[in-house]
Motif scaffolding. Structure first.
Motif, mmCIF file in Angstrom:
data_model
loop_
_atom_site.group_PDB
_atom_site.id
_atom_site.type_symbol
_atom_site.label_atom_id
_atom_site.label_comp_id
_atom_site.label_asym_id
_atom_site.label_seq_id
_atom_site.Cartn_x
_atom_site.Cartn_y
_atom_site.Cartn_z
ATOM 1 N N GLU A 97 -42.960 14.757 -32.783
ATOM 2 C CA GLU A 97 -43.580 13.447 -32.641
ATOM 3 C C GLU A 97 -44.178 13.269 -31.241
ATOM 4 N N ARG A 156 -53.579 12.985 -26.618
ATOM 5 C CA ARG A 156 -53.931 12.794 -25.216
ATOM 6 C C ARG A 156 -54.916 13.877 -24.753
ATOM 7 N N LEU A 170 -47.323 15.235 -31.138
ATOM 8 C CA LEU A 170 -48.458 14.583 -31.804
ATOM 9 C C LEU A 170 -49.187 13.692 -30.786
ATOM 10 N N ALA A 171 -48.401 12.990 -29.960
ATOM 11 C CA ALA A 171 -48.980 12.135 -28.922
ATOM 12 C C ALA A 171 -49.679 12.976 -27.858
ATOM 13 N N THR A 208 -40.406 17.943 -29.059
ATOM 14 C CA THR A 208 -40.302 17.345 -30.393
ATOM 15 C C THR A 208 -41.676 17.173 -31.063
ATOM 16 N N SER A 245 -47.285 7.509 -36.876
ATOM 17 C CA SER A 245 -46.220 8.514 -36.876
ATOM 18 C C SER A 245 -44.825 7.938 -36.697
ATOM 19 N N ALA A 287 -35.896 13.987 -25.341
ATOM 20 C CA ALA A 287 -36.770 13.384 -26.347
ATOM 21 C C ALA A 287 -36.092 13.385 -27.708
ATOM 22 N N GLY A 288 -36.701 12.661 -28.638
ATOM 23 C CA GLY A 288 -36.259 12.687 -30.034
ATOM 24 C C GLY A 288 -34.833 12.201 -30.230
ATOM 25 N N PRO A 295 -50.205 5.660 -27.674
ATOM 26 C CA PRO A 295 -49.068 5.473 -28.582
ATOM 27 C C PRO A 295 -48.108 4.365 -28.145
ATOM 28 N N THR A 299 -42.833 6.973 -28.044
ATOM 29 C CA THR A 299 -42.717 7.473 -29.425
ATOM 30 C C THR A 299 -41.257 7.689 -29.825
ATOM 31 N N GLU A 300 -41.043 8.123 -31.071
ATOM 32 C CA GLU A 300 -39.730 8.487 -31.605
ATOM 33 C C GLU A 300 -38.701 7.366 -31.541
ATOM 34 N N ILE A 321 -47.098 7.742 -23.075
ATOM 35 C CA ILE A 321 -46.690 8.025 -24.449
ATOM 36 C C ILE A 321 -45.364 7.322 -24.721
#
Lengths: 171, 453
Positions: free
Chosen positions: A113, A121, A116-117, A111, B269, B357-358, B290, B313-314, B311
């Motif tokens: 997003e 890193r 982006l992470a 994905t 983001s 993910a997502g 993040p 996220t999302e 990490i």
């Protein structure tokens, strides 16, 4: 994948050689004038020394010309092949005090997003290595673009490898 | 001079704003064996002026919408036994012989220049007890035998600008009358298009759910990511790199007003509006890595939900606003976790597969739809939150950026087809899918709007 990287390296090397060749003729002309007024052994030693110094200069110039570090899939570990290059950049940054933006990128798999992470890193892993070679905190800035700014627009393994990268951008 | 150029640029920008682009095309690649047969008869056009045809084919928009849902299979026009335009013209036996579940017919009348009265009905040829819904006032339909087969009897006033939209609303009414669930054709999608030859290649668009009526709302020299609709569908939040690195912007779609709401050190983001529209979940790396935060949009104050060196996220909100799911690689690989809106311990939700993910909650909150890796390929999959069962919906290999229709019937996502980045939809059961293909650049990051009233 390997072939395209070899190609890139070859292009980089060719460019470096082209850049060096403009300064070389002047060097050799001074060499020959020195030669005529010195004994053979001294001249040989001197020539060897100069050749070695020249080779070292060229090695450093080559490494400084390379500004992209490539990564394995979903990894932020810096491969052994890029350590020497980062050491040379670190010394150059220390010597010149130049600012460098570290742009982190990912391939398009997964994905945007998360990528982006992942890009951040990777850029931070490079920043950390520069730090261990003595680059100061003020000299580097990390910006991640994730998968948004690919170096290669295709969707093959070769493209993915070219896109998983950190670019050093001297300011 | 500089100011003069700046104002010229600004005018150019406003101009770009108002120019609608050519439509993106939609075509169907996969059929479906259980789609219900339906006849949508071309509408008669009446005009007392020199205008020879309506701005768009109302019946075709309805038929295309119904076909795109995967639940209906409109009869080819050449196979229609007759072309009725009013209830009186209907011969029930024709339609029983054809074997369709329902018939849509109607007419468009230009009442004054640019104004149209659209009348349309829906009948069930088999059921004479269809009698239909309350908005038909008693006695307004003719007392003839066909009348007892009516499911809908509607009129609408439309103009050149909202003609297509009126047809999408009609399609929603027909869809709801036949399936019992609300239609989502009169909705919009936002997405990012990259046209690399343009001076500002990164462009944010809003289009109707069928890909028509594209309007560019922002263009930039640098990337745009993650558009998200406000619950009132008036604003878009998105990530823009216009100032050199990622920032979160909120833009009012109608006025074009833009506010940068998150521009912290590191990246900014994955904006996600809370269901009440008052808060926004987002991912900020300002504290070193993040983390998920919730911003109160009125005060701009931040509440940090996660604390982990991995990490995170999302974020995606549960429809009740009490919890969120997010992606984290705290277990080594990206997986979906769930956390209370008040923070605290996160609970792992996905266990099958090396990469999940997502995720987005479905509108009923009972399932999530996510990107799920199988054999190195990235597919769209749904997971029932009670049973944990995973259903892989797509066969394509580079799927990402999931957004679910407000009626839960379809998922829109971005994928790669051939060498092109395209948008595609898939029905929630994975049985019906189709690409929405752009004629120009790469399209990605789709976001399906809420219901638009």
């Amino acid at each position: 994948m390997k072939r395209s990287i070899q190609f890139l390296l070859a292009v980089a090397a060719a460019l470096t050689l082209a850049a060096c060749s403009t300064t070389k003729p002047a060097d050799t002309s001074t060499d020959s004038s020195v030669n005529s007024s010195s004994s053979d052994t001294e001249a040989e030693a001197l020539a060897r020394q100069r050749a070695a110094a020249e080779a070292e200069r060229q090695r450093i110039a080559n490494l400084l010309n390379s500004t992209t570090i490539y990564f394995d899939y979903d990894q932020d570990t810096i491969r052994g092949e890029f350590v020497e290059m980062l050491e040379v950049h670190a010394k150059h940054m220390q010597a010149t005090g130049k600012q460098v933006v570290l742009e982190g990128h990912a391939d398009e798999r997964g994905t945007p997003e998360y990528n982006l992470a992942l890009g951040e890193r990777r850029a931070k892993a490079v920043e950390q290595m520069l730090r261990t070679y003595g680059v100061s905190v003020e000299q580097t800035e990390v910006i991640s673009f994730g998968e948004e700014s690919p170096a290669s627009l295709g969707h093959s393994e070769e493209d993915f490898q070219l896109n998983r990268r950190v670019e050093l951008k001297y300011q | 001079m500089y100011n003069f150029i700046k104002s010229l640029l600004f005018i150019g920008f406003l101009f770009a704003f108002s120019v609608a682009k050519a439509e993106i095309q939609i075509f169907i690649t996969e059929g479906r064996d259980d789609a219900r047969p339906i006849a949508v008869v071309p509408f008669k056009f009446e005009s007392s002026s020199v205008v020879l045809q309506p701005p768009h084919d109302f019946a075709k928009i309805i038929a295309d919408d119904l076909a795109r849902s995967g639940k209906f299979n409109p009869t080819e026009l050449s196979k229609l036994p007759s072309k009725p335009n009013t209830l009186n013209d209907i011969k029930l036996d024709d339609w029983k012989t054809l074997g369709v579940d329902a018939v849509v017919y109607g007419s468009v009348k230009e009442t004054s220049p640019g104004t149209y009265l659209v009348a349309y009905d829906l009948i069930d040829p088999y059921n004479d007890k269809a009698i239909f819904e309350a908005d038909i006032e008693s006695g307004t339909y003719p007392i003839i035998p066909q009348a007892s087969h009516l499911m809908l009897l509607k009129t609408k006033v439309a103009n050149n600008d909202n003609f297509r939209w009126a047809a999408h609303i009609a399609a929603d009414e027909i869809y709801e009358a036949l399936t019992g669930e609300k239609g989502a054709f009169a909705t919009q999608i936002a997405y990012v298009e990259v046209n690399r030859s343009d001076a500002r290649p990164y462009q944010l668009f809003v289009a109707d759910s069928d890909g028509f009526n594209q309007k560019r709302v922002f263009a930039s020299r640098r990337p745009i990511m993650s558009p998200a609709w406000s619950p009132d569908s008036e604003k878009l939040a998105y990530v823009s790199f216009e100032n050199g690195r990622s920032e979160i912007v909120i833009q009012n779609i109608a006025t074009g007003t833009r506010d940068v709401i998150a521009s912290y050190k590191g990246f900014n983001s994955a904006p996600a509006w809370s269901p009440d529209g008052r808060k926004m979940a987002m991912v900020l790396s300002k504290d070193g890595n993040p983390e998920i935060y919730v911003m109160d949009l009125a005060s701009k104050s931040l509440n940090r939900l996660t604390r982990h060196y991995s990490i995170d996220t999302e974020p995606s909100w549960h429809p009740n606003g009490q919890s969120l799911v997010f992606t984290s690689d705290r277990g080594g690989k990206p997986q979906i976790y769930r956390v209370s809106v008040n923070g605290g311990e996160a609970e792992r939700v996905t266990f099958e597969g090396r990469y999940n993910a997502g995720a987005e909650f479905t509108p009923d909150g009972n399932a999530i739809v996510m990107v799920h890796q199988v054999n190195g390929n990235y597919h769209i999959a749904s997971q029932d939150l009670k049973t944990g069962n995973i259903n892989v919906l797509t066969k394509s290999r580079l799927d990402e950026s999931i957004s679910i229709a407000p009626n839960s019937s379809m998922v829109i996502y971005s994928t790669v087809q051939g060498r092109q980045k395209v948008l595609s939809t898939i029905s929630m059961d994975g049985r019906f899918g189709m690409p929405i293909s752009s004629t120009t650049g790469e399209v990605k990051a789709p976001a399906w709007s809420p219901y638009i009233l």
